[in-house]
Design a protein around this motif. Structure first.
Motif, short mmCIF file in Angstrom:
data_model
loop_
_atom_site.label_atom_id
_atom_site.label_comp_id
_atom_site.label_asym_id
_atom_site.label_seq_id
_atom_site.Cartn_x
_atom_site.Cartn_y
_atom_site.Cartn_z
N VAL A 12 44.99 48.34 35.52
CA VAL A 12 44.02 47.53 34.81
C VAL A 12 42.66 48.17 35.00
O VAL A 12 42.27 48.50 36.12
CB VAL A 12 44.01 46.08 35.36
N SER A 13 41.95 48.35 33.90
CA SER A 13 40.64 48.97 33.99
C SER A 13 39.65 47.98 34.61
O SER A 13 39.89 46.77 34.65
CB SER A 13 40.15 49.41 32.62
N THR A 14 38.53 48.50 35.06
CA THR A 14 37.52 47.61 35.67
C THR A 14 36.96 46.65 34.64
O THR A 14 36.68 45.50 34.94
CB THR A 14 36.38 48.44 36.27
N ARG A 15 36.85 47.11 33.40
CA ARG A 15 36.33 46.23 32.34
C ARG A 15 37.29 45.09 32.09
O ARG A 15 36.87 43.93 31.95
CB ARG A 15 36.15 47.05 31.06
N GLN A 16 38.59 45.40 32.06
CA GLN A 16 39.58 44.35 31.84
C GLN A 16 39.58 43.34 32.98
O GLN A 16 39.66 42.14 32.75
CB GLN A 16 40.97 44.95 31.69
N SER A 17 39.49 43.83 34.20
CA SER A 17 39.51 42.91 35.34
C SER A 17 38.25 42.05 35.34
O SER A 17 38.30 40.86 35.69
CB SER A 17 39.64 43.67 36.65
N GLU A 40 36.50 41.13 32.64
CA GLU A 40 36.67 40.14 31.58
C GLU A 40 37.62 39.04 32.00
O GLU A 40 37.41 37.86 31.70
CB GLU A 40 37.17 40.81 30.30
N LYS A 41 38.67 39.42 32.72
CA LYS A 41 39.65 38.43 33.18
C LYS A 41 39.00 37.46 34.17
O LYS A 41 39.23 36.25 34.10
CB LYS A 41 40.82 39.15 33.83
N HIS A 96 36.70 35.10 32.25
CA HIS A 96 37.50 34.11 31.53
C HIS A 96 38.03 33.04 32.50
O HIS A 96 38.00 31.84 32.20
CB HIS A 96 38.66 34.82 30.82
#
Length: 67
Positions: A26-31, A33-34, A37
């Motif tokens: 998981v990329s840092t951006r995805q984590s 955003e998660k 959220h």
């Protein structure tokens, strides 16, 4: 049947490109955003529960009412 092959480098069948990520990657951006959220959902739940379980306004005694 003979295939004629010249002395050229063969073309790559799978050229170097963006690799498919493993689901655990998981990329840092995805984590980030998660996490955002998740925090937003916590705030929503907190608001809902606050409205649901807030203290009701006290009922005034009938003798105190001014008529």
């Amino acid at each position: 049947m003979c295939l004629r092959v010249k002395d050229e480098e063969p073309a790559q069948v799978y050229p170097e490109g963006p690799r498919k990520y493993h689901p655990s990657d998981v990329s840092t951006r995805q984590s980030l955003e998660k996490r955002i959220h998740y925090m937003q959902n916590l705030q929503k739940q907190k608001r809902k529960l606050g409205k649901r379980f807030k203290r009701p306004t006290p009922i005034p005694d009938p003798g105190i009412l001014w008529t």
